[in-house]
Write an enzyme that holds these catalytic residues in place. Structure first.
Site, PDB file in Angstrom:
ATOM      1  N   LYS A 189       0.823  -1.216   0.000  1.00 16.09           N
ATOM      2  CA  LYS A 189       0.000   0.000   0.000  1.00 16.09           C
ATOM      3  C   LYS A 189       0.855   1.263   0.000  1.00 16.09           C
ATOM      4  O   LYS A 189       0.618   2.188  -0.772  1.00 16.09           O
ATOM      5  CB  LYS A 189      -0.915   0.026   1.220  1.00 16.09           C
TER       6      LYS A 189
ATOM      7  N   ASN B   2      -3.130   6.452   5.921  1.00 21.37           N
ATOM      8  CA  ASN B   2      -2.451   5.480   6.772  1.00 21.37           C
ATOM      9  C   ASN B   2      -0.940   5.578   6.637  1.00 21.37           C
ATOM     10  O   ASN B   2      -0.201   4.842   7.258  1.00 21.37           O
ATOM     11  CB  ASN B   2      -2.923   4.062   6.408  1.00 21.37           C
TER      12      ASN B   2
ATOM     13  N   HIS C 267      -4.119  -9.504  10.264  1.00 21.49           N
ATOM     14  CA  HIS C 267      -5.030  -8.956  11.280  1.00 21.49           C
ATOM     15  C   HIS C 267      -6.145  -9.939  11.670  1.00 21.49           C
ATOM     16  O   HIS C 267      -7.232  -9.522  12.068  1.00 21.49           O
ATOM     17  CB  HIS C 267      -5.664  -7.655  10.785  1.00 21.49           C
TER      18      HIS C 267
END
Length: 450
Positions: A121, A144, A190
């Site tokens: 990302k 982010n 996650h």
């Protein structure tokens, strides 16, 4: 300074830190009454908050649902799960749970390129930003990555926003409506928060909601959006592309980045090694094209791009062995991409340093890439035993209790032509402050080798 218009209603900010503090600053500037709630007794940013906004009430410790219900909206920082009992009670009472990205998109006046994925990302977000700058656009990059999104609103005359978005941020974003959106890839990550891959996938897919255009990865079916035919959709992948799509073509033995039938740039001219970086470049091209950026400027940006710290970053060559810092490889998918990307381009083998906190992942996907490309694995951290159980039986595995010893062991196992790769496939907080600290310790240890 513009006049602050006082507004009725209270906004509750849950979770301080960099993102939470940016939310408080934005909301106060908009004239709202704000209360801050944090489960920690000494959250990061607390001193700055109290200095800047001494009038803001702060509640520390366990979240109080009844107190939160006094707010008209609850702004949840991405580090806190919306499944917290107090937050589920607030949501059940009809009070919206939103995040900083929702606040941002309500105010943003320029198109948004929205980027998520399990890996790459930050690299792709930064590269798209560089492409826009090469094209002469006034571009703001964050989310982010780097600056919180709300801080970008202060940059004057922005023509394009490029945002990296996590699944946690997407959970509390309801009206993104990106100009172009993408999921770059999807692999287990996650799961300690989501509990299952379908739940994680569902959170990531929110990025496509009401987008004007979408880009997906042909090599990863989980990235494909389900959108109306009226939405422009393009794809990238490492195979030969169809017309209008992005991929790799081989002409007279030379591999090229390609758009349909058109060869644009030899792969060998990319400054960054590995097919995972070829995919990153193609993803950035696809996003930039959908955002209206000219191809020549995007190619120039690719040629000038040297990558990001801790993302397969070249550290040093010593005795014919090249050392790479991929400390940001905090999940199995990232590490597989790094091993395959580097292993397929070298004459020797990879010695990989693995381990840390596994976050509930399955390490089995490491097996085949390690079998194909690795000479040895150096294991460290709390989940080293779980990783060891997934390694090929014939692969040499050694254990280290510090980064210095891991690097020394890796050096002892390597021969000229090999690569030593720190790509742990795990979070860092069992032995290090964060992945930056882990990477810096690796770089220092490599620099001390003789």
């Amino acid at each position: 300074m513009s006049q602050v218009i006082l507004r009725s209603g209270i906004k509750a900010v849950v979770g301080l830190g960099k993102t939470g503090l940016s939310c408080v600053r934005y909301l106060k500037h908009q004239g709202y009454s704000v209360a801050v709630h944090d489960t920690r007794q000494d959250p990061p940013g607390l001193t700055s908050l109290q200095q800047e906004f001494p009038d803001v009430e702060v509640y520390l410790g366990a979240l109080d649902a009844q107190r939160l219900m006094q707010a008209e909206e609850v702004v949840v920082s991405p580090g806190l799960s919306i499944q917290e009992p107090a937050l589920t009670a607030v949501s059940a009472a009809g009070i919206p749970l939103i995040g900083d990205i929702e606040l941002f998109v309500r105010a943003a006046q320029a198109p948004v390129v929205a980027i998520t994925g399990s890996n790459a990302k930050s690299t792709v977000t930064t590269l798209v930003g560089e492409m826009a700058a090469h094209a002469g656009k006034r571009v703001a990059v964050g989310g982010n990555l780097g600056l919180p999104a709300l801080d970008l609103l202060g940059q004057a005359d922005t023509e394009l926003y490029v945002l990296e978005l996590s699944s946690f941020q997407l959970e509390t974003t309801h009206s993104l409506k990106a100009s172009v959106a993408t999921i770059l890839n999807l692999s287990e990550d996650h799961l300690d928060r989501y509990g299952s891959m379908p739940a994680y996938h569902k959170a990531k897919q929110r990025i496509y909601r009401q987008c004007q255009a979408a880009v997906f990865n042909r090599d990863d079916t989980l990235t494909q959006p389900l959108l109306p035919a009226s939405v422009a959709v393009s794809s990238f992948g490492l195979g030969q592309p169809d017309l209008g799509q992005w991929g790799v073509r081989t002409e007279q033995g030379i591999r090229y980045l390609a758009l349909g039938m058109d060869c644009l740039m030899p792969v060998k001219d990319l400054p960054l090694m590995g097919d995972h970086n070829v995919a990153n470049a193609l993803a950035a091209l696809a996003l930039g094209r959908q955002a209206g950026l000219p191809i020549p400027a995007m190619l120039e940006a690719i040629k000038a791009f040297r990558g990001l710290e801790h993302r397969c970053q070249h550290v040093r060559e010593l005795d014919g062995v090249v050392y790479y810092d991929d400390s940001k490889g905090t999940n199995v998918g990232a590490t597989v991409a790094a091993i395959e990307g580097l292993g397929s381009t070298i004459t020797g083998k990879v010695i990989v340093i693995l381990g840390g906190v596994g976050k509930g992942q399955d390490f089995q996907p490491l097996h085949d890439p390690l079998k194909s490309y690795a000479r040895a694995a150096v294991l460290m951290g709390v989940d080293a035993p779980a990783i060891a159980a997934s390694l090929p039986q014939e692969l040499t595995r050694l254990h280290a209790d510090s980064m210095v010893s891991a690097v020394q062991i890796a050096k002892s196992m390597s021969v000229a032509g090999d690569v030593v790769l720190l790509s742990p496939a795990c979070a860092s907080f069992d032995m290090f402050v964060d992945y930056h600290d882990r990477g810096h310790q690796f770089v220092r240890a490599v620099g001390a080798l003789t």
